[in-house]
Motif scaffolding. Structure first.
Motif, PDB file in Angstrom:
ATOM      1  N   ALA A  33       0.801  -1.230   0.000  1.00 14.82           N
ATOM      2  CA  ALA A  33       0.000   0.000   0.000  1.00 14.82           C
ATOM      3  C   ALA A  33       0.836   1.282   0.000  1.00 14.82           C
ATOM      4  CB  ALA A  33      -0.963  -0.013   1.182  1.00 14.82           C
ATOM      5  N   PRO A  34       1.899   1.419   0.819  1.00 19.39           N
ATOM      6  CA  PRO A  34       2.689   2.666   0.775  1.00 19.39           C
ATOM      7  C   PRO A  34       3.321   2.922  -0.593  1.00 19.39           C
ATOM      8  CG  PRO A  34       3.139   1.445   2.789  1.00 19.39           C
ATOM      9  CD  PRO A  34       2.342   0.528   1.898  1.00 19.39           C
ATOM     10  N   THR A  35       3.790   1.853  -1.228  1.00 22.05           N
ATOM     11  CA  THR A  35       4.372   2.017  -2.561  1.00 22.05           C
ATOM     12  C   THR A  35       3.320   2.481  -3.558  1.00 22.05           C
ATOM     13  OG1 THR A  35       6.010   0.292  -2.113  1.00 22.05           O
ATOM     14  CG2 THR A  35       5.575   0.844  -4.429  1.00 22.05           C
ATOM     15  N   ALA A  36       2.128   1.856  -3.490  1.00 15.78           N
ATOM     16  CA  ALA A  36       1.057   2.238  -4.415  1.00 15.78           C
ATOM     17  C   ALA A  36       0.657   3.693  -4.207  1.00 15.78           C
ATOM     18  CB  ALA A  36      -0.152   1.325  -4.217  1.00 15.78           C
ATOM     19  N   MET A  37       0.602   4.135  -2.945  1.00 18.28           N
ATOM     20  CA  MET A  37       0.255   5.526  -2.661  1.00 18.28           C
ATOM     21  C   MET A  37       1.279   6.481  -3.248  1.00 18.28           C
ATOM     22  SD  MET A  37      -1.889   7.599  -1.374  1.00 18.28           S
ATOM     23  CE  MET A  37      -2.924   6.583  -0.313  1.00 18.28           C
ATOM     24  N   LYS A  38       2.559   6.173  -3.089  1.00 21.26           N
ATOM     25  CA  LYS A  38       3.616   7.042  -3.607  1.00 21.26           C
ATOM     26  C   LYS A  38       3.611   7.063  -5.135  1.00 21.26           C
ATOM     27  CE  LYS A  38       5.945   9.020  -1.545  1.00 21.26           C
ATOM     28  NZ  LYS A  38       5.883  10.456  -1.129  1.00 21.26           N
ATOM     29  N   VAL A  39       3.384   5.909  -5.772  1.00 21.67           N
ATOM     30  CA  VAL A  39       3.319   5.866  -7.238  1.00 21.67           C
ATOM     31  C   VAL A  39       2.132   6.695  -7.746  1.00 21.67           C
ATOM     32  CG1 VAL A  39       2.966   4.372  -9.240  1.00 21.67           C
ATOM     33  CG2 VAL A  39       4.525   3.664  -7.420  1.00 21.67           C
ATOM     34  N   ALA A  40       0.999   6.609  -7.042  1.00 19.63           N
ATOM     35  CA  ALA A  40      -0.176   7.398  -7.428  1.00 19.63           C
ATOM     36  C   ALA A  40       0.129   8.891  -7.347  1.00 19.63           C
ATOM     37  CB  ALA A  40      -1.362   7.046  -6.536  1.00 19.63           C
ATOM     38  N   GLU A  41       0.882   9.284  -6.317  1.00 20.65           N
ATOM     39  CA  GLU A  41       1.268  10.695  -6.195  1.00 20.65           C
ATOM     40  C   GLU A  41       2.176  11.120  -7.353  1.00 20.65           C
ATOM     41  OE1 GLU A  41       3.067  11.177  -2.398  1.00 20.65           O
ATOM     42  OE2 GLU A  41       1.213  10.824  -1.283  1.00 20.65           O
ATOM     43  N   VAL A  42       3.062  10.255  -7.765  1.00 20.53           N
ATOM     44  CA  VAL A  42       3.960  10.566  -8.888  1.00 20.53           C
ATOM     45  C   VAL A  42       3.150  10.761 -10.171  1.00 20.53           C
ATOM     46  CG1 VAL A  42       5.785   9.667 -10.374  1.00 20.53           C
ATOM     47  CG2 VAL A  42       5.969   9.437  -7.879  1.00 20.53           C
ATOM     48  N   TYR A  43       2.181   9.877 -10.409  1.00 20.05           N
ATOM     49  CA  TYR A  43       1.330  10.026 -11.598  1.00 20.05           C
ATOM     50  C   TYR A  43       0.547  11.337 -11.542  1.00 20.05           C
ATOM     51  CZ  TYR A  43       2.022   5.501 -13.859  1.00 20.05           C
ATOM     52  OH  TYR A  43       2.548   4.451 -14.554  1.00 20.05           O
TER      53      TYR A  43
END
Length: 360
Positions: free
Chosen positions: A35-45
């Motif tokens: 989940a933390p990785t997915a959240m950070k990737v979503a922020e990058v997008y």
């Protein structure tokens, strides 16, 4: 634009890579680890989406838009200070000369005396940038005491102050620059150079009014009113100085004789017969006057498009019918005629509004 990625669909993609014999439900060890990785990737997008919008002039704003259009030689027109005529008299009402550099206040704006025009008459510059320096008229108070001073009056606008150019105007200027290349005294070149001058709000160009090699530039000020003779003279001197006409000492190319004129004014009187419901004339009169003033101001603001301006009865009536208490309009008369007014070169200025209540 980049493919839209949310936290939810990123998590689905990551969990799809996990074997099905592993618990992937929300709250499971693998879910909480990803989940933390997915959240950070979503922020990058999300950041990439914003960056892409800032990249193109059509979707950029502020400094990003300014940097984009600067690449093509287009610059935001800065805010400018108003220059006004100021009149000074002594205690007996006689013209009084005062010190250059002295300052006077009207409401929140301070005006600094720049130069003497005649006895008791001076040019004064607003010490605040923007169009606010154009608006007020009347008696000023000195910043420093002057025993000889009877009255200081702020009068005509000589050079209109301007607010910083808006993003919308800057983008429009950029698109015009791309479509119509300014070069060597062509129409786009004249328009660009004139519009870059503080106080110029629009221009219409006319070729060869006095034969080959002559150009007429008709201007409107940045408040979309007819410019003062002093401002027309100011623009004339910067474009093609009268003393050296056609010699190329202004922004006009050598060999071009330029005549700068202010737009002419067409005064319009409006007579209205209204059917009211639940209000008196006194209760709606101010709104009517403001609505009409706004409509005429919009017409003047579109003068630069080089098309006929039509003061339309239907537009007037549709706006007035939006005012609470005006049930219907029995008649609308413009300059004593019940028909539209078409203007080729002039701008419409509202001079008088006569309102009469009639019954159904």
């Amino acid at each position: 634009m980049f493919e839209h990625k949310t936290f939810e669909n990123i998590m689905l993609e990551l969990l799809d890579r996990v074997p099905d014999d592993v618990d992937k439900r929300e709250g499971s060890i693998i879910y909480d680890a990803l989940a933390p990785t997915a959240m950070k990737v979503a922020e990058v997008y999300s950041d990439m989406d914003v960056l892409l919008l800032r990249t193109f002039a059509a979707s950029a704003d502020g400094d990003d838009l300014e940097k984009r259009v600067n690449e093509h030689g287009v610059e935001r027109k800065p805010a400018g200070k108003a220059i006004r005529r100021a009149l000074f008299t002594d205690g007996d009402g006689q013209p009084l000369d005062i010190a250059i550099g002295s300052q006077y206040r009207l409401d929140s704006i301070v005006y600094k005396v720049l130069e003497r025009i005649d006895i008791g008459e001076f040019n004064a510059e607003a010490q605040s940038f923007g169009a606010g320096g154009n608006k007020d008229y009347g008696e000023m108070l000195p910043i420093e005491p002057n025993d000889k001073l009877g009255k200081a009056v702020l009068a005509d606008v000589i050079v209109p102050g301007e607010d910083e150019e808006s993003d919308e105007s800057l983008y429009q200027k950029y698109t015009e620059h791309i479509r119509e290349k300014a070069f060597g005294g062509n129409r786009a070149d004249y328009k660009k150079k004139l519009m870059d001058l503080q106080g110029v709000g629009g221009v219409r160009l006319r070729r060869a009014p006095n034969g080959g090699g002559t150009v007429k530039a008709v201007i409107i000020d940045s408040d979309f009113n007819a410019p003062t003779p002093e401002f027309v003279q100011y623009v004339q001197e910067l474009t093609d100085p009268i003393e050296f006409k056609g010699e190329g000492y202004g922004t006009a190319p050598i060999g071009h004789t330029v005549i700068v004129e202010g737009v002419e004014v067409a005064y319009v009187e409006v007579e209205l017969e209204l059917i009211l419901n639940g209000v008196t004339l006194g209760q709606v009169e101010e709104q009517i006057n403001q609505t009409l003033s706004d409509y005429f101001a919009e017409l003047r603001a579109n003068w630069f498009k080089d098309l006929d301006i039509i003061v339309r009865i239907t537009r007037i009536e549709s706006r007035l019918l939006e005012i609470d208490g005006i049930e219907d309009i029995a008649s609308t008369i413009l300059n004593n005629i019940a028909s539209n007014i078409t203007l080729n070169e002039e701008i419409p200025v509202l001079t008088n509004v006569t309102i009469k209540e009639v019954s159904t």
